[in-house]
Design a protein around this motif. Structure first.
Motif, PDB file in Angstrom:
ATOM      1  N   ALA A 106      -5.978  -2.587  -1.413  1.00  0.00           N
ATOM      2  CA  ALA A 106      -6.694  -3.068  -0.233  1.00  0.00           C
ATOM      3  C   ALA A 106      -5.831  -3.061   1.036  1.00  0.00           C
ATOM      4  O   ALA A 106      -6.289  -3.442   2.108  1.00  0.00           O
ATOM      5  CB  ALA A 106      -7.216  -4.489  -0.492  1.00  0.00           C
ATOM      6  N   VAL A 107      -4.553  -2.664   0.910  1.00  0.00           N
ATOM      7  CA  VAL A 107      -3.663  -2.695   2.074  1.00  0.00           C
ATOM      8  C   VAL A 107      -3.103  -1.299   2.345  1.00  0.00           C
ATOM      9  O   VAL A 107      -3.111  -0.435   1.462  1.00  0.00           O
ATOM     10  CB  VAL A 107      -2.509  -3.715   1.887  1.00  0.00           C
ATOM     11  CG1 VAL A 107      -3.056  -5.110   1.569  1.00  0.00           C
ATOM     12  CG2 VAL A 107      -1.531  -3.283   0.798  1.00  0.00           C
ATOM     13  N   ASP A 108      -2.622  -1.067   3.571  1.00  0.00           N
ATOM     14  CA  ASP A 108      -2.075   0.242   3.938  1.00  0.00           C
ATOM     15  C   ASP A 108      -0.563   0.317   3.732  1.00  0.00           C
ATOM     16  O   ASP A 108      -0.017   1.362   3.400  1.00  0.00           O
ATOM     17  CB  ASP A 108      -2.431   0.553   5.392  1.00  0.00           C
ATOM     18  CG  ASP A 108      -3.930   0.690   5.562  1.00  0.00           C
ATOM     19  OD1 ASP A 108      -4.486   1.686   5.050  1.00  0.00           O
ATOM     20  OD2 ASP A 108      -4.566  -0.200   6.148  1.00  0.00           O
ATOM     21  N   VAL A 109       0.123  -0.787   4.006  1.00  0.00           N
ATOM     22  CA  VAL A 109       1.561  -0.909   3.716  1.00  0.00           C
ATOM     23  C   VAL A 109       1.759  -2.341   3.236  1.00  0.00           C
ATOM     24  O   VAL A 109       0.896  -3.199   3.459  1.00  0.00           O
ATOM     25  CB  VAL A 109       2.462  -0.665   4.957  1.00  0.00           C
ATOM     26  CG1 VAL A 109       2.336   0.755   5.477  1.00  0.00           C
ATOM     27  CG2 VAL A 109       2.152  -1.677   6.063  1.00  0.00           C
ATOM     28  N   ALA A 110       2.892  -2.604   2.610  1.00  0.00           N
ATOM     29  CA  ALA A 110       3.147  -3.978   2.156  1.00  0.00           C
ATOM     30  C   ALA A 110       4.579  -4.376   2.471  1.00  0.00           C
ATOM     31  O   ALA A 110       5.470  -3.527   2.578  1.00  0.00           O
ATOM     32  CB  ALA A 110       2.878  -4.108   0.660  1.00  0.00           C
ATOM     33  N   THR A 111       4.771  -5.675   2.634  1.00  0.00           N
ATOM     34  CA  THR A 111       6.105  -6.228   2.823  1.00  0.00           C
ATOM     35  C   THR A 111       6.136  -7.585   2.121  1.00  0.00           C
ATOM     36  O   THR A 111       5.173  -7.984   1.473  1.00  0.00           O
ATOM     37  CB  THR A 111       6.455  -6.321   4.326  1.00  0.00           C
ATOM     38  OG1 THR A 111       7.831  -6.661   4.471  1.00  0.00           O
ATOM     39  CG2 THR A 111       5.608  -7.358   5.050  1.00  0.00           C
ATOM     40  N   ALA A 171       7.252  -6.538  -7.239  1.00  0.00           N
ATOM     41  CA  ALA A 171       7.533  -5.603  -6.144  1.00  0.00           C
ATOM     42  C   ALA A 171       7.375  -4.160  -6.623  1.00  0.00           C
ATOM     43  O   ALA A 171       6.807  -3.315  -5.914  1.00  0.00           O
ATOM     44  CB  ALA A 171       8.947  -5.842  -5.620  1.00  0.00           C
ATOM     45  N   GLU A 172       7.865  -3.890  -7.819  1.00  0.00           N
ATOM     46  CA  GLU A 172       7.744  -2.518  -8.360  1.00  0.00           C
ATOM     47  C   GLU A 172       6.288  -2.115  -8.552  1.00  0.00           C
ATOM     48  O   GLU A 172       5.904  -0.985  -8.276  1.00  0.00           O
ATOM     49  CB  GLU A 172       8.466  -2.436  -9.708  1.00  0.00           C
ATOM     50  CG  GLU A 172       9.953  -2.251  -9.584  1.00  0.00           C
ATOM     51  CD  GLU A 172      10.583  -1.920 -10.918  1.00  0.00           C
ATOM     52  OE1 GLU A 172      10.308  -2.652 -11.894  1.00  0.00           O
ATOM     53  OE2 GLU A 172      11.330  -0.933 -10.983  1.00  0.00           O
ATOM     54  N   ARG A 173       5.495  -3.052  -9.028  1.00  0.00           N
ATOM     55  CA  ARG A 173       4.074  -2.778  -9.267  1.00  0.00           C
ATOM     56  C   ARG A 173       3.383  -2.396  -7.949  1.00  0.00           C
ATOM     57  O   ARG A 173       2.603  -1.451  -7.879  1.00  0.00           O
ATOM     58  CB  ARG A 173       3.440  -4.039  -9.853  1.00  0.00           C
ATOM     59  CG  ARG A 173       1.995  -3.892 -10.222  1.00  0.00           C
ATOM     60  CD  ARG A 173       1.874  -3.419 -11.644  1.00  0.00           C
ATOM     61  NE  ARG A 173       0.506  -3.183 -12.025  1.00  0.00           N
ATOM     62  CZ  ARG A 173       0.121  -2.931 -13.277  1.00  0.00           C
ATOM     63  NH1 ARG A 173       1.008  -2.876 -14.245  1.00  0.00           N
ATOM     64  NH2 ARG A 173      -1.143  -2.721 -13.556  1.00  0.00           N
ATOM     65  N   MET A 209       1.077  -8.803   2.677  1.00  0.00           N
ATOM     66  CA  MET A 209       2.216  -9.736   2.746  1.00  0.00           C
ATOM     67  C   MET A 209       2.343 -10.473   1.424  1.00  0.00           C
ATOM     68  O   MET A 209       1.459 -11.253   1.062  1.00  0.00           O
ATOM     69  CB  MET A 209       1.971 -10.727   3.898  1.00  0.00           C
ATOM     70  CG  MET A 209       2.974 -11.865   4.004  1.00  0.00           C
ATOM     71  SD  MET A 209       4.656 -11.314   4.285  1.00  0.00           S
ATOM     72  CE  MET A 209       4.528 -10.686   5.964  1.00  0.00           C
ATOM     73  N   LEU A 210       3.436 -10.210   0.716  1.00  0.00           N
ATOM     74  CA  LEU A 210       3.701 -10.970  -0.512  1.00  0.00           C
ATOM     75  C   LEU A 210       4.407 -12.258  -0.124  1.00  0.00           C
ATOM     76  O   LEU A 210       5.489 -12.227   0.468  1.00  0.00           O
ATOM     77  CB  LEU A 210       4.582 -10.155  -1.455  1.00  0.00           C
ATOM     78  CG  LEU A 210       3.907  -8.941  -2.098  1.00  0.00           C
ATOM     79  CD1 LEU A 210       4.950  -7.984  -2.654  1.00  0.00           C
ATOM     80  CD2 LEU A 210       2.939  -9.377  -3.189  1.00  0.00           C
ATOM     81  N   GLY A 211       3.794 -13.378  -0.425  1.00  0.00           N
ATOM     82  CA  GLY A 211       4.353 -14.675  -0.040  1.00  0.00           C
ATOM     83  C   GLY A 211       3.524 -15.279   1.068  1.00  0.00           C
ATOM     84  O   GLY A 211       3.051 -14.551   1.963  1.00  0.00           O
ATOM     85  N   SER A 214      12.433  -1.511   0.798  1.00  0.00           N
ATOM     86  CA  SER A 214      12.238  -0.874  -0.505  1.00  0.00           C
ATOM     87  C   SER A 214      12.626  -1.789  -1.664  1.00  0.00           C
ATOM     88  O   SER A 214      13.357  -2.776  -1.492  1.00  0.00           O
ATOM     89  CB  SER A 214      13.107   0.373  -0.579  1.00  0.00           C
ATOM     90  OG  SER A 214      14.472  -0.023  -0.641  1.00  0.00           O
ATOM     91  N   THR A 215      12.181  -1.418  -2.850  1.00  0.00           N
ATOM     92  CA  THR A 215      12.581  -2.197  -4.030  1.00  0.00           C
ATOM     93  C   THR A 215      14.087  -2.113  -4.244  1.00  0.00           C
ATOM     94  O   THR A 215      14.690  -3.055  -4.769  1.00  0.00           O
ATOM     95  CB  THR A 215      11.854  -1.693  -5.297  1.00  0.00           C
ATOM     96  OG1 THR A 215      12.012  -0.285  -5.373  1.00  0.00           O
ATOM     97  CG2 THR A 215      10.381  -2.046  -5.278  1.00  0.00           C
TER      98      THR A 215
END
Ligand code: AMP
Length: 363
Positions: free
Chosen positions: A70-75, A86-88, A14-16, A98-99
């Motif tokens: 360290a994560v399987d998917v991200a949002t 986000a691109e990184r 989770m970004l944020g 998606s980006t």
């Protein structure tokens, strides 16, 4: 990923670290997932509810790479994360939405152009890059109007009301100064009857589920109350859900899309803003819906079947801003009230500290 759901125990990145991330992490935990939160602030609301958190800047590439690994998917829980960040992440792990969806929703001009290309109505608008363009927009579109910075604005920040008497040089100087390459959007002021939003979920296989439209009432440009359902006719509600669903489909988005719209007295719908994430106007769904928006986001990005968006009761969601959260525990005495606090220590004016959802008999 379609057809191969994320197994329980997998890690969602989770970004944020705000309340949207917190409520998503709680929903993820209910389905057996772990959440790893990445944000620059220590002790963030989302990090408080999960054992895995990285406290680092959004341009700390080494920390971002370690997080992605360290994560399987991200949002993400807000659309103002730097695009390069986000691109990184997306280069190393599936990032949903998606980006490309993020690129459009980060920028008010791209959002409006996207709607125009789909022939979805919005307020009249023009791109403005300085006082001469502002004068031209005023002459063509007229006043009253609103000038908004193209990126990074939220809760009324980066906006300026324009009247026929406004001095374009002064307005521009006040709004755009400080930005390296200031760009704004000029929008005609919509004399709306009410503001609504629709949240729609889209799964990797293209399945969609939309939530019923809700009415949003703002105070000082910040969401104050959400009324569920919105007091609009079934035909207008159906059109609003169709618009939101079409936008999610055309963005090929996996996750949630919140679409804010103005409703005019004639029942016309004008799209105002898109957010590719859970939305404050969907908080009621935790307590009054079969599947909350947060669980729905987890289901979508995990490749699980989307849940029912059936509304179980009517509701009024009240945000608790700043010191309104003082004495919030008193709300627990009200049988129809469901209290949610976000774990923020400092109650700055206008800061979203929590919310209360009042459950009402279904109309
Ligand atoms: P926004 O940041 O674009 O969501 O704008 C915040 C709030 O300002 C909206 O929820 C509306 O109440 C108001 N607003 C924004 N744009 C317009 C517009 N073009 N016409 C009328 N009101 C607007």
């Amino acid at each position: 990923m379609a057809g191969r759901p994320l197994p329980p125990g997998a890690v969602i990145g989770m970004l944020g670290g705000g309340q949207l991330g917190r409520m998503t992490a709680l929903a993820a935990a209910n389905l057996g997932y772990r959440t790893h939160v990445y944000c620059p602030e220590p002790d963030a609301p989302a990090a408080q509810v999960t054992a895995r958190a990285t406290t680092a800047a959004y341009d700390d590439w080494a920390a971002l790479d370690a997080f992605a690994d360290a994560v399987d998917v991200a949002t993400y829980e807000f659309e103002n994360i730097p695009f390069a960040t986000a691109e990184r992440i997306a280069a190393r792990v599936p990032l949903m939405p998606s980006t490309e969806a993020l690129r459009i929703c980060q920028n008010r001009l791209r959002e409006k152009a996207f709607c125009r290309d789909l022939e979805i109505p919005t307020a009249r608008w023009a791109e403005v890059d300085g006082p001469p363009a502002l004068r031209a927009a005023l002459a063509e579109i007229g006043a009253p109007a609103v000038l908004k910075t193209v990126e990074q604005g939220y809760d009324g920040k980066g906006q300026s009301a324009i009247t026929a008497d406004s001095d374009p040089d002064a307005v521009w100087a006040a709004l755009a100064s400080g930005a390296a390459k200031p760009l704004c959007i000029f929008e005609s002021f919509v004399d709306f009857a009410l503001e609504i939003s629709v949240i729609v979920a889209r799964a990797p296989d293209g399945a969609t589920r939309s939530y019923p439209p809700v009415e949003n009432r703002h105070r000082n440009h910040i969401l104050d109350q959400t009324i569920v359902p919105a007091p609009i006719s079934p035909a207008v509600a159906e059109r609003a859900e169709a618009i939101a669903t079409r936008l999610a489909e055309r963005l090929a988005l996996v996750g949630l899309l919140a679409v804010e719209m103005f409703v005019t007295a004639e029942g016309e719908l004008l799209v105002n803003e898109l957010a590719p994430r859970p939305h404050n106007s969907g908080h009621w769904s935790i307590d009054a819906c079969r599947t909350s928006q947060f669980e729905q986001l987890v289901r979508a990005i995990a490749g699980l079947p989307l849940g029912s968006t059936e509304r179980l009761s009517d509701a009024v969601m009240q945000n608790l801003l700043g010191d309104e959260a003082e004495g919030a525990l008193d709300r627990l005495a009200e049988p129809e009230a469901k209290l949610h606090l976000y774990g923020k220590a400092e109650a700055r004016p206008g800061r979203k500290m929590g919310h209360v959802t009042r459950l009402l008999d279904k109309s």
